[in-house]
Design an enzyme around this catalytic site. Sequence first.
Site, mmCIF file in Angstrom:
data_model
loop_
_atom_site.group_PDB
_atom_site.id
_atom_site.type_symbol
_atom_site.label_atom_id
_atom_site.label_comp_id
_atom_site.label_asym_id
_atom_site.label_seq_id
_atom_site.Cartn_x
_atom_site.Cartn_y
_atom_site.Cartn_z
ATOM 1 N N HIS A 170 0.864 -1.180 0.000
ATOM 2 C CA HIS A 170 0.000 0.000 0.000
ATOM 3 C C HIS A 170 0.905 1.237 0.000
ATOM 4 O O HIS A 170 1.947 1.233 0.670
ATOM 5 C CB HIS A 170 -0.848 0.072 1.283
ATOM 6 C CG HIS A 170 -2.119 -0.710 1.290
ATOM 7 N ND1 HIS A 170 -2.564 -1.385 2.416
ATOM 8 C CD2 HIS A 170 -3.073 -0.889 0.337
ATOM 9 C CE1 HIS A 170 -3.728 -1.962 2.146
ATOM 10 N NE2 HIS A 170 -4.059 -1.690 0.896
ATOM 11 N N CYS A 224 -2.414 2.796 9.098
ATOM 12 C CA CYS A 224 -3.435 1.841 8.612
ATOM 13 C C CYS A 224 -4.666 1.840 9.513
ATOM 14 O O CYS A 224 -5.778 1.575 9.058
ATOM 15 C CB CYS A 224 -2.890 0.417 8.566
ATOM 16 S SG CYS A 224 -1.438 0.183 7.558
HETATM 17 N N1 ARG Z 1 -3.990 -7.178 6.672
HETATM 18 C C1 ARG Z 1 -4.376 -5.954 6.020
HETATM 19 C C2 ARG Z 1 -4.343 -6.152 4.519
HETATM 20 O O1 ARG Z 1 -3.446 -6.810 4.044
HETATM 21 C C3 ARG Z 1 -3.483 -4.826 6.423
HETATM 22 C C4 ARG Z 1 -3.932 -3.512 5.883
HETATM 23 C C5 ARG Z 1 -2.991 -2.395 6.168
HETATM 24 N N2 ARG Z 1 -3.556 -1.160 5.841
HETATM 25 C C6 ARG Z 1 -2.924 -0.122 5.271
HETATM 26 N N3 ARG Z 1 -3.539 1.004 5.165
HETATM 27 N N4 ARG Z 1 -1.720 -0.253 4.775
HETATM 28 O O2 ARG Z 1 -5.185 -5.657 3.800
#
Ligand code: ARG
Length: 270
Positions: free
Chosen positions: A163, A263
């Site tokens: 991300h 996150c």
């Molecule tokens: N386990 C989640 C996923 O893989 C973690 C999300 C992390 N969020 C972020 N904004 N980077 O989607």
Amino acid sequence: MPRHYVMCPPRYFAVDYAINPWMDPGVPVDPERALHQWTELRDTYRRLGHLVDEVEPQPGLPDMVFAANSGTVVDGRVLGAKFATSQRAAEAEHFRRWFVENGFRDVTMPQETNEAEGDFTWTGHLLLAGTGFRTDPKAHAEAQEVLGVPVVSLTLVDPRYYHLDTALFVLSEASDDRPAHVAYYPDAFSVGSRKVLSRLFPDAVVADADDAACFGLNAISDGRNVVLPVEATALAEKVAAHGYEPVFVDISELRKAGGGPKCCTMEIRK
Ligand code: ARG
């Protein structure tokens, strides 16, 4: 200026599946510890004078704590999420309902896959938009149309930084007389995107591999205080050298799901 954040307590937090390289269902997680760390993060924001709203978590959605993935709000306009993975798909509707119940009138649910502030970062002037792992590049054009703001696409190339908000954050937003000040980890981006970033942000704080590996770039800044993981001491020194105040939080339990402070935090910009 107080910020307005939306968070979701990790009451059903678990690592039951692996949708990013940080997740290993074989490694035990301590749900109580996760909730405690999350509570400290929420209370840190409140102590800094910010407003935090909470969305009710849902059983069966262990990643719902990562509220940043469920909406992008600019000028009170909301673009909802459409998750890339089936495991998280149902989260989007719970947040849509929250927006509607909390008085947001301009709420659009997307056609294209977008994981919201996971891949969309508002700089004050434009929306930086990540792609490569989760958010579809078609969603960048959709965000520009729905939110009515200029979008700059950036390509992520390292699966650990799947991300945009794991590789870049805004230290202070752009204003009329100065560009945004950002921090980022160049190696997470394609060669072309690195060039774009250095053109847009020649004065950026450039993070290194260690800064990124502890999720140091998954930070939240209010323009003065920078909330970041306790392990990110070297990055904290870099931002402190630019006059910011580092504020450490322990998010080690949540990192087992591939998430950090940012996150867990969706920002409302009215
Ligand atoms: N386990 C989640 C996923 O893989 C973690 C999300 C992390 N969020 C972020 N904004 N980077 O989607």
